[in-house]
Design a protein around this motif. Structure first.
Motif, mmCIF file in Angstrom:
data_model
loop_
_atom_site.group_PDB
_atom_site.id
_atom_site.type_symbol
_atom_site.label_atom_id
_atom_site.label_comp_id
_atom_site.label_asym_id
_atom_site.label_seq_id
_atom_site.Cartn_x
_atom_site.Cartn_y
_atom_site.Cartn_z
ATOM 1 N N GLY A 1 -24.867 -10.672 28.097
ATOM 2 C CA GLY A 1 -23.950 -10.378 27.053
ATOM 3 C C GLY A 1 -24.474 -10.839 25.760
ATOM 4 O O GLY A 1 -25.464 -11.487 25.582
ATOM 5 N N VAL A 2 -23.721 -10.510 24.715
ATOM 6 C CA VAL A 2 -24.083 -10.743 23.233
ATOM 7 C C VAL A 2 -24.246 -12.273 23.071
ATOM 8 O O VAL A 2 -24.861 -12.733 22.437
ATOM 9 C CB VAL A 2 -22.944 -10.290 22.385
ATOM 10 N N SER A 3 -23.613 -13.136 23.851
ATOM 11 C CA SER A 3 -23.612 -14.650 23.787
ATOM 12 C C SER A 3 -25.001 -15.155 24.436
ATOM 13 O O SER A 3 -25.301 -16.316 24.139
ATOM 14 C CB SER A 3 -22.435 -15.162 24.604
ATOM 15 N N GLY A 4 -25.619 -14.250 25.103
ATOM 16 C CA GLY A 4 -26.882 -14.779 25.683
ATOM 17 C C GLY A 4 -26.752 -15.451 26.975
ATOM 18 O O GLY A 4 -27.514 -15.581 27.811
ATOM 19 N N PHE A 5 -25.607 -15.189 27.598
ATOM 20 C CA PHE A 5 -25.174 -15.345 29.041
ATOM 21 C C PHE A 5 -24.316 -14.252 29.518
ATOM 22 O O PHE A 5 -24.055 -13.165 28.739
ATOM 23 C CB PHE A 5 -24.291 -16.636 29.167
ATOM 24 N N ILE A 6 -23.843 -14.347 31.128
ATOM 25 C CA ILE A 6 -23.195 -13.056 31.259
ATOM 26 C C ILE A 6 -21.639 -13.292 31.152
ATOM 27 O O ILE A 6 -21.148 -14.559 31.139
ATOM 28 C CB ILE A 6 -23.349 -13.280 32.843
ATOM 29 N N HIS A 7 -20.977 -12.064 30.593
ATOM 30 C CA HIS A 7 -19.522 -12.208 30.288
ATOM 31 C C HIS A 7 -18.954 -11.578 31.747
ATOM 32 O O HIS A 7 -19.249 -10.547 32.108
ATOM 33 C CB HIS A 7 -19.121 -11.429 29.288
ATOM 34 N N THR A 8 -17.816 -12.019 31.926
ATOM 35 C CA THR A 8 -16.955 -11.860 33.075
ATOM 36 C C THR A 8 -15.462 -11.748 32.826
ATOM 37 O O THR A 8 -15.174 -12.084 31.611
ATOM 38 C CB THR A 8 -17.289 -12.758 34.318
ATOM 39 N N ASN A 9 -14.632 -11.031 33.964
ATOM 40 C CA ASN A 9 -13.375 -11.261 33.475
ATOM 41 C C ASN A 9 -13.091 -12.624 33.719
ATOM 42 O O ASN A 9 -13.577 -13.468 34.517
ATOM 43 C CB ASN A 9 -12.788 -10.378 34.952
ATOM 44 N N ARG A 10 -12.222 -13.229 32.871
ATOM 45 C CA ARG A 10 -12.359 -14.708 32.857
ATOM 46 C C ARG A 10 -11.332 -15.150 33.903
ATOM 47 O O ARG A 10 -11.145 -16.332 34.227
ATOM 48 C CB ARG A 10 -11.426 -15.018 31.485
ATOM 49 N N ASP A 11 -10.591 -14.391 34.676
ATOM 50 C CA ASP A 11 -9.710 -14.819 35.822
ATOM 51 C C ASP A 11 -10.623 -14.781 37.293
ATOM 52 O O ASP A 11 -10.346 -15.331 38.034
ATOM 53 C CB ASP A 11 -8.250 -14.081 35.602
ATOM 54 N N PRO B 1 -19.074 -3.532 40.245
ATOM 55 C CA PRO B 1 -18.039 -3.959 41.499
ATOM 56 C C PRO B 1 -18.820 -4.903 42.602
ATOM 57 O O PRO B 1 -19.997 -4.702 43.012
ATOM 58 C CB PRO B 1 -17.934 -2.553 42.132
ATOM 59 N N GLY B 2 -18.282 -6.022 42.804
ATOM 60 C CA GLY B 2 -18.595 -6.858 43.897
ATOM 61 C C GLY B 2 -19.544 -7.775 43.573
ATOM 62 O O GLY B 2 -20.017 -8.496 44.200
ATOM 63 N N VAL B 3 -20.007 -7.632 42.077
ATOM 64 C CA VAL B 3 -20.983 -8.703 41.408
ATOM 65 C C VAL B 3 -20.212 -9.738 40.585
ATOM 66 O O VAL B 3 -19.529 -9.227 39.706
ATOM 67 C CB VAL B 3 -22.082 -8.098 40.688
ATOM 68 N N TYR B 4 -20.283 -11.139 41.086
ATOM 69 C CA TYR B 4 -19.734 -12.039 40.352
ATOM 70 C C TYR B 4 -20.639 -13.082 39.566
ATOM 71 O O TYR B 4 -21.735 -13.129 40.072
ATOM 72 C CB TYR B 4 -18.587 -12.964 41.102
ATOM 73 N N ILE C 1 -20.557 -17.238 37.921
ATOM 74 C CA ILE C 1 -19.982 -18.160 37.974
ATOM 75 C C ILE C 1 -20.638 -19.410 37.177
ATOM 76 O O ILE C 1 -21.894 -19.434 37.306
ATOM 77 C CB ILE C 1 -19.236 -18.747 39.375
ATOM 78 N N GLY C 2 -20.036 -20.375 36.687
ATOM 79 C CA GLY C 2 -20.755 -21.458 36.092
ATOM 80 C C GLY C 2 -21.450 -21.245 34.805
ATOM 81 O O GLY C 2 -21.054 -20.490 34.208
ATOM 82 N N ASP C 3 -22.231 -22.112 34.495
ATOM 83 C CA ASP C 3 -23.193 -22.420 33.178
ATOM 84 C C ASP C 3 -23.955 -20.963 32.975
ATOM 85 O O ASP C 3 -24.444 -20.903 31.805
ATOM 86 C CB ASP C 3 -24.072 -23.302 33.099
ATOM 87 N N VAL C 4 -24.114 -20.023 33.784
ATOM 88 C CA VAL C 4 -24.702 -18.699 33.492
ATOM 89 C C VAL C 4 -23.951 -17.942 32.544
ATOM 90 O O VAL C 4 -24.148 -16.542 32.256
ATOM 91 C CB VAL C 4 -25.344 -18.100 34.564
ATOM 92 N N THR C 5 -22.391 -17.974 32.666
ATOM 93 C CA THR C 5 -21.358 -17.507 32.124
ATOM 94 C C THR C 5 -21.125 -17.832 30.641
ATOM 95 O O THR C 5 -21.284 -18.916 30.372
ATOM 96 C CB THR C 5 -20.164 -17.150 32.930
ATOM 97 N N THR C 6 -20.506 -17.008 29.955
ATOM 98 C CA THR C 6 -19.569 -17.347 28.779
ATOM 99 C C THR C 6 -18.288 -16.690 28.862
ATOM 100 O O THR C 6 -18.213 -15.344 29.234
ATOM 101 C CB THR C 6 -20.277 -16.584 27.579
ATOM 102 N N ILE C 7 -17.376 -17.566 28.961
ATOM 103 C CA ILE C 7 -16.077 -17.113 28.708
ATOM 104 C C ILE C 7 -15.336 -17.599 27.623
ATOM 105 O O ILE C 7 -15.313 -18.691 27.287
ATOM 106 C CB ILE C 7 -15.406 -17.886 30.045
ATOM 107 N N LYS C 8 -14.581 -16.877 26.975
ATOM 108 C CA LYS C 8 -13.957 -16.986 25.532
ATOM 109 C C LYS C 8 -12.507 -17.566 25.946
ATOM 110 O O LYS C 8 -11.971 -17.068 26.826
ATOM 111 C CB LYS C 8 -13.847 -15.463 24.900
#
Lengths: 40, 492
Positions: free
Chosen positions: B370-380, B387-390, B392-399
């Motif tokens: 993602g633009v943050s340099g980490f993976i963006h996901t559905n925050r919930d 599909p089927g790819v999640y 979690i943790g420090d590899v994500t950016t959640i706004k």
């Protein structure tokens, strides 16, 4: 650092912006990155 | 980044919020910027329209002046990818490429393959939950490049000599007795279309994928880091800090946060408190200055300011000099100086460094970035757009609601892993799960002298995280010790 008090959402991804009225010394028709800064 | 895309007509402009023409000229010269640096009007019109009131703030407009991103943190990898996508040539004919392999409908897989990348907190928790909820022949495979799990929270205790190296790690292979297939291999590529992970030890198919690869330390981004700084975030670095403190007879200690983001927002501050206590115990406190340098404006800036202010007060009470807004420029190992672009050079006798963090290379070169340099996901649900790819943790950016990013901390990886595992387990057997990540988190703040503080609350609260902090107490320190013991026993 927070410069402005109050709730501002900023430019929403996907929304259109018209910078022509801002007087910026750059063209905005080929891709433009605007970086906002402030000294402390 | 600008050089890469200049031929495409890419332009950059720096806009000073409530700055004068003179200040803009000084800024341009100081940073040697090849782009225009201009002030906004005196009302801050452009700033107010395009940002959420914070600096720095970056807005990318495509050639049609549509907003591509509007971000607080800077990531060269993430920004470059977004700009690259903006200039990608359209296909000469409309081609719809279907994924080579699709996720099977819920409840239809007799032997689902769940693959987890990363053997940190998120990886071990999700593997344990999934194995408990799904019996064979459904498989749970965990892939990690190191054979060991490290309980990173205890690194600070290694610094002060309360833990020996190796005493707070566990072999991941121990989880195999629970029926988890543990593989020691580096992840080289994720084929999202073919649902295959390519590793240094072969290919691994998946039906469901949990990416828990964490944030990688990148000290190489700071020339001179390995030569001059002792790395607070590695076991080897913490051993070196411990040994250096044993030899230290007084002088200037500096704790330097080189760049945002970094994992565990409290850790540099805990290090400051613990080292200050060590100096007192050694009888060298009156011969020692302790400084903490950070680009943050306040400790733990995502939390309400009262929490950060409480930590600043604690620093003051202990005589630790705090330097927020520190614009780190470079290290000078020859003269043992750290250099700021605005405050010049400071000589440091003993430098403890928090290196830059980035997503692992396999993610930086993946469409998941993602633009943050980490993976963006559905925050919930923590599901990605695949599909089927999640993730979690420090590899994500959640706004969060205040447009800041959820801090990188093990407590969130733990909670996210639990909810993702429940969702996947339910889907595999054809049920639905309401499990979601609720944004709740907490952490201890080690203070030295046998005491710890504790902060926690709801990071998903709107309009801003709702966090409380408890004063330093011995019982809280012992609570952290008890948690470590439970953690290392429970998952292995």
């Amino acid at each position: 650092m927070k410069v402005l008090d109050g709730q501002f959402k900023g430019a929403e991804p996907g929304s259109k912006v018209d910078v022509s009225g801002y007087g910026l010394p750059v063209k905005a028709d080929r891709g433009l990155l605007i970086v906002f800064w402030k000294t402390r | 980044m600008y050089d890469r895309f200049a031929d495409d007509g890419f332009e950059v402009v720096y806009v000073g919020a409530f700055e004068t023409e003179e200040a803009c000229q000084v800024w341009k010269e100081e940073y040697d910027l090849p782009f225009p640096v201009v002030p906004d009007d005196e009302d801050g019109t452009i700033f107010e329209t395009l940002t959420n009131g914070w600096v720095p703030w970056s807005v990318l407009l495509d050639p049609e002046q549509k907003v591509v991103f509007s971000e607080n943190e800077f990531s060269e990898a993430g920004f470059s990818k977004a700009i690259e996508t903006m200039y990608a040539k359209p296909a000469t004919e409309a081609i719809t490429v279907a994924p080579k392999k699709q996720l099977a409908p819920p409840g239809t897989l007799d032997a689902a393959k769940i693959v987890i990348l990363g053997g940190g907190t998120g990886g071990i928790v999700s593997a344990n939950y999934l194995r408990k909820k799904l019996k064979k022949p459904h498989s749970v495979t965990l892939i990690n490049k190191s054979p060991k799990y490290l309980y990173e929270s205890s690194l600070l205790w290694q610094v002060v000599g309360k833990r020996s190296p190796g005493s707070f790690s566990r072999p991941l292979e121990q989880m195999s007795k629970k029926g988890i297939d543990v593989r020691e291999a580096a992840v080289e590529r994720i084929d999202l279309s073919g649902r295959v992970v390519i590793t240094s030890d072969g290919e691994v198919d998946y039906d469901y994928l949990i990416i828990a690869l964490g944030a990688e330390l990148a000290p190489e981004m700071v020339p001179g880091f390995d030569e001059m700084a002792l790395n607070l975030y590695t076991p080897e670095g913490c051993t070196r800090i411990h040994d250096a403190m044993n030899e230290f007879e007084g002088g200037t200690i500096g704790i330097l946060i080189t760049m945002m983001p970094f994992k565990c927002p409290a850790a540099p501050y805990e290090a400051a408190f613990l080292l200050e206590a060590m100096c007192r115990a050694k009888g060298i406190r009156n011969k020692t200055e302790i400084h903490l340098f950070t680009p943050e404006h306040i400790p733990m800036p995502v939390a309400p300011e009262k929490l950060g202010n409480a930590v600043v007060k604690m620093l003051e009470q202990r005589g630790i000099k705090y330097h927020p807004f520190y614009t780190f420029k470079e290290l000078r190992p020859d003269t043992k100086e750290i250099v700021s672009s605005t405050k010049g050079a400071t000589k440091i006798d003993l430098l403890i460094g928090i290196p830059p963090h980035q997503a692992p290379d396999v993610i930086r070169s993946s469409p998941l970035l993602g633009v943050s340099g980490f993976i963006h996901t559905n925050r919930d649900t923590l599901e990605t757009e695949y599909p089927g790819v999640y993730a979690i943790g420090d590899v994500t950016t959640i706004k969060l609601a205040n447009d800041k990013a959820l801090p990188k901390a093990g407590v969130f990886a733990h909670s996210q892993a639990e909810s993702v595992a429940k969702r996947i387990a339910a889907e595999v057997v054809g049920k639905t799960s309401n499990a979601t990540f609720k944004g709740k988190g907490y952490c201890w703040i080690e203070m030295g002298d046998g005491k710890a503080s504790f902060a926690g609350g709801n990071f998903y609260a709107d309009p801003a995280p709702s966090i409380r902090i408890l004063p330093p107490l011995r019982v809280l320190h012992w609570g952290k010790v008890a948690f470590e013991k439970w953690w290392l026993r429970h998952w292995f």
